[in-house]
Design an enzyme around this catalytic site. Structure first.
Site, mmCIF file in Angstrom:
data_model
loop_
_atom_site.group_PDB
_atom_site.id
_atom_site.type_symbol
_atom_site.label_atom_id
_atom_site.label_comp_id
_atom_site.label_asym_id
_atom_site.label_seq_id
_atom_site.Cartn_x
_atom_site.Cartn_y
_atom_site.Cartn_z
ATOM 1 N N GLU A 103 -5.992 -4.568 0.570
ATOM 2 C CA GLU A 103 -6.697 -3.810 1.593
ATOM 3 C C GLU A 103 -6.906 -2.365 1.159
ATOM 4 O OE1 GLU A 103 -4.806 -4.530 5.427
ATOM 5 O OE2 GLU A 103 -6.116 -6.273 5.531
ATOM 6 N N CYS A 398 -0.689 3.527 8.482
ATOM 7 C CA CYS A 398 0.386 3.441 7.497
ATOM 8 C C CYS A 398 1.289 2.247 7.765
ATOM 9 C CB CYS A 398 1.285 4.668 7.586
ATOM 10 S SG CYS A 398 0.520 6.169 7.070
HETATM 11 N N1 SAH Z 1 4.724 2.346 -1.299
HETATM 12 C C1 SAH Z 1 4.476 3.718 -1.155
HETATM 13 C C2 SAH Z 1 3.090 4.012 -0.641
HETATM 14 C C3 SAH Z 1 2.555 3.130 0.455
HETATM 15 S S1 SAH Z 1 3.319 3.258 2.016
HETATM 16 C C4 SAH Z 1 5.508 4.368 -0.274
HETATM 17 O O1 SAH Z 1 6.276 3.660 0.352
HETATM 18 O O2 SAH Z 1 5.572 5.591 -0.274
HETATM 19 C C5 SAH Z 1 2.664 4.799 2.633
HETATM 20 C C6 SAH Z 1 3.539 5.462 3.701
HETATM 21 O O3 SAH Z 1 3.563 4.667 4.895
HETATM 22 C C7 SAH Z 1 4.983 5.646 3.288
HETATM 23 O O4 SAH Z 1 5.411 6.963 3.545
HETATM 24 C C8 SAH Z 1 5.734 4.677 4.197
HETATM 25 O O5 SAH Z 1 7.035 5.142 4.457
HETATM 26 C C9 SAH Z 1 4.868 4.669 5.414
HETATM 27 N N2 SAH Z 1 5.018 3.499 6.273
HETATM 28 C C10 SAH Z 1 5.295 2.239 5.906
HETATM 29 N N3 SAH Z 1 5.325 1.428 6.990
HETATM 30 C C11 SAH Z 1 5.039 2.207 8.055
HETATM 31 C C12 SAH Z 1 4.891 1.942 9.457
HETATM 32 N N4 SAH Z 1 5.016 0.718 9.960
HETATM 33 N N5 SAH Z 1 4.578 2.974 10.266
HETATM 34 C C13 SAH Z 1 4.382 4.217 9.749
HETATM 35 N N6 SAH Z 1 4.510 4.514 8.454
HETATM 36 C C14 SAH Z 1 4.835 3.516 7.605
#
Ligand code: SAH
Ligand code: SF4
Length: 424
Positions: A103, A398
């Site tokens: 995605e 996110c």
């Molecule tokens: N794998 C990398 C980048 C993708 S996730 C990482 O983890 O940094 C991007 C961001 O979304 C990260 O900061 C992660 O902590 C956040 N994230 C993941 N799941 C989420 C959710 N359900 N709600 C809000 N933020 C989330």
């Protein structure tokens, strides 16, 4: 020859998109062509962003046929499904050559995640804030004959003749990191993306929105599905392609990592380096181990030591992302711990209100807890921003990227016409 270059799944082996100029030169030389043909092909796939070899009209048809017969294709990921949020965000399901899908998300006006990190994108955010407050200055200029526009609909910058958006790209099919709050984690890891597939998501979205590089302001965040630092070489190679061939400067890119310590140290030495965001998400190792089990491998102290090795530019800050989980990490004592951890670092904090997903047993923080958390950081001198959730209604926010096909009915799947350009 391409076997050596890509060294991965057979379907991807004859994709041209993703090859460097030197690799294109070798490819065309092997077909008995002069070096200038490589420049032409480079121009066609990265600047014109053609989607098929037939469109490389600067080549004689015999050469196009030769390439096609040899099995080559441009190989951009294909947008097979799109959903549009009420806030203008679009989420795309992209099909790769071997049928796997990832995605990608388009966020008109950016997602605000760059605020305060010193990047070009953040300076622009600030400029837009000023612009929106002062719109009458130019919209109502004497003799302009224009009435005051509704900026929420048209976007302030469009009036200045360009558009601004952030594209969020995936680096892996699924993810191996297993953060307990993240929907992508539920997929497990299927495979790494190639550099061409990572950069190709950008090209596909740019084409869809008819973006002119050099005119429109496009920011990139490596924050989609996957952990970019566990696919390090392809990630770096994609940055190189995006900067040198597509023409998006690294100052407009941010990569987010869950904290792969050796890769952060390696990243510090890269000549072409996007801004770094570290997903901190907890104020101590105990909580972090619970929500991000990878903390058992590299703890917070080790990650912060690695982050300190980054040679920061004059106006550069490291972003720490902090997903607020109701009752887990969102209390005043946690804010105090975060301040202690980040003391002395050129840091800013992006607070992300947790976005729910099916089968994930966390709750959203109370709005008053979010406000108190932010205020405590700011009062102590730590820049702290609350990230606007984008496209939550279409599961584009996110941690909500899981692949459209797998989503429950709660996520509306709005199939939209391929060439639509929403108001930016
Ligand atoms: N794998 C990398 C980048 C993708 S996730 C990482 O983890 O940094 C991007 C961001 O979304 C990260 O900061 C992660 O902590 C956040 N994230 C993941 N799941 C989420 C959710 N359900 N709600 C809000 N933020 C989330
Ligand atoms: Fe992977 Fe990032 Fe989700 Fe963690 S938050 S599972 S690292 S995509």
């Amino acid at each position: 020859m391409l076997n050596k270059i890509n060294g991965m799944n057979p379907e991807a082996q004859r994709q041209i998109f993703g090859l460097t100029p030197a690799e294109l030169k070798t490819l065309l030389e092997e077909l008995g062509q002069k070096p200038y043909r490589a420049n032409q092909l480079c121009q066609a796939i990265y600047n014109q962003r053609v989607t098929s070899i037939e469109e490389v009209t600067v080549f004689p048809s015999s050469l196009r046929e030769q390439l096609i017969e040899a099995g080559y294709r441009v190989g951009l990921p294909e947008i097979v499904q799109a959903a549009r949020s009420v806030d203008g965000t679009e989420r795309y399901l992209m099909r790769l050559a071997d049928g796997e899908t990832v995605e990608t998300v388009w966020m008109p006006d950016g997602d605000g995640g760059e605020r305060g990190d010193g990047s070009d994108a953040s300076l622009e955010e600030e400029a837009v804030d000023g612009l929106e407050g002062n719109v009458s200055e130019f919209a109502d200029a004497p003799g302009s004959g224009r009435s005051k526009p509704d900026l929420r609909n048209v976007g302030a910058l469009e009036l200045k003749g360009y558009r601004r958006a952030t594209i969020c790209i995936s680096s892996q099919v699924g993810c191996a990191v297993n953060c307990q709050f993240c929907l992508t984690a539920k997929l497990g890891i299927k495979r790494n993306l190639t550099a061409g597939e990572i950069a190709g998501q950008v090209a596909a979205v740019l084409n869809r929105h008819k973006i002119k590089i050099g005119k429109d302001r496009i920011n990139l965040v490596f924050m989609g599905m996957g952990e970019p630092f566990l696919n390090y070489d392809s990630f770096i190679r994609s940055v190189e392609l995006l900067v040198k061939q597509i023409g998006i400067p690294e100052s407009r890119m941010t990569v987010s990592t869950s904290g792969i310590e050796p890769a952060i140290r390696r990243f510090a030495h890269e000549p072409l380096r996007p801004k770094l965001a570290l997903s901190l998400n907890a104020s101590n190792d105990r909580i972090r181990e619970e929500v991000m089990p990878i903390t058992r491998k590299w703890n917070i102290a080790q990650l912060l030591e690695a982050v300190k090795t980054l040679p920061l530019g004059k106006r550069e800050w490291v972003t720490f992302e902090y997903v607020l989980l109701g009752g887990v990490n969102d209390q005043p004592e946690h804010a105090r711990e975060v301040l202690d951890l980040l003391k002395g670092l050129r840091a800013k904090v992006n607070l992300i209100v947790w976005n729910p997903g099916p089968g994930i047993a966390y709750t959203q923080p109370k709005p008053e807890d979010v406000a108190i958390f932010q205020k405590m950081l700011i009062d102590a001198g730590m820049p702290a921003y609350i990230r606007r959730p984008r496209g939550r209604d279409i599961y584009a926010a996110c941690g909500q990227l899981k692949r459209t096909v797998d989503l429950p009915e709660a996520a509306p799947l709005v199939a939209i016409e391929p060439a639509a350009t929403p108001p930016v």
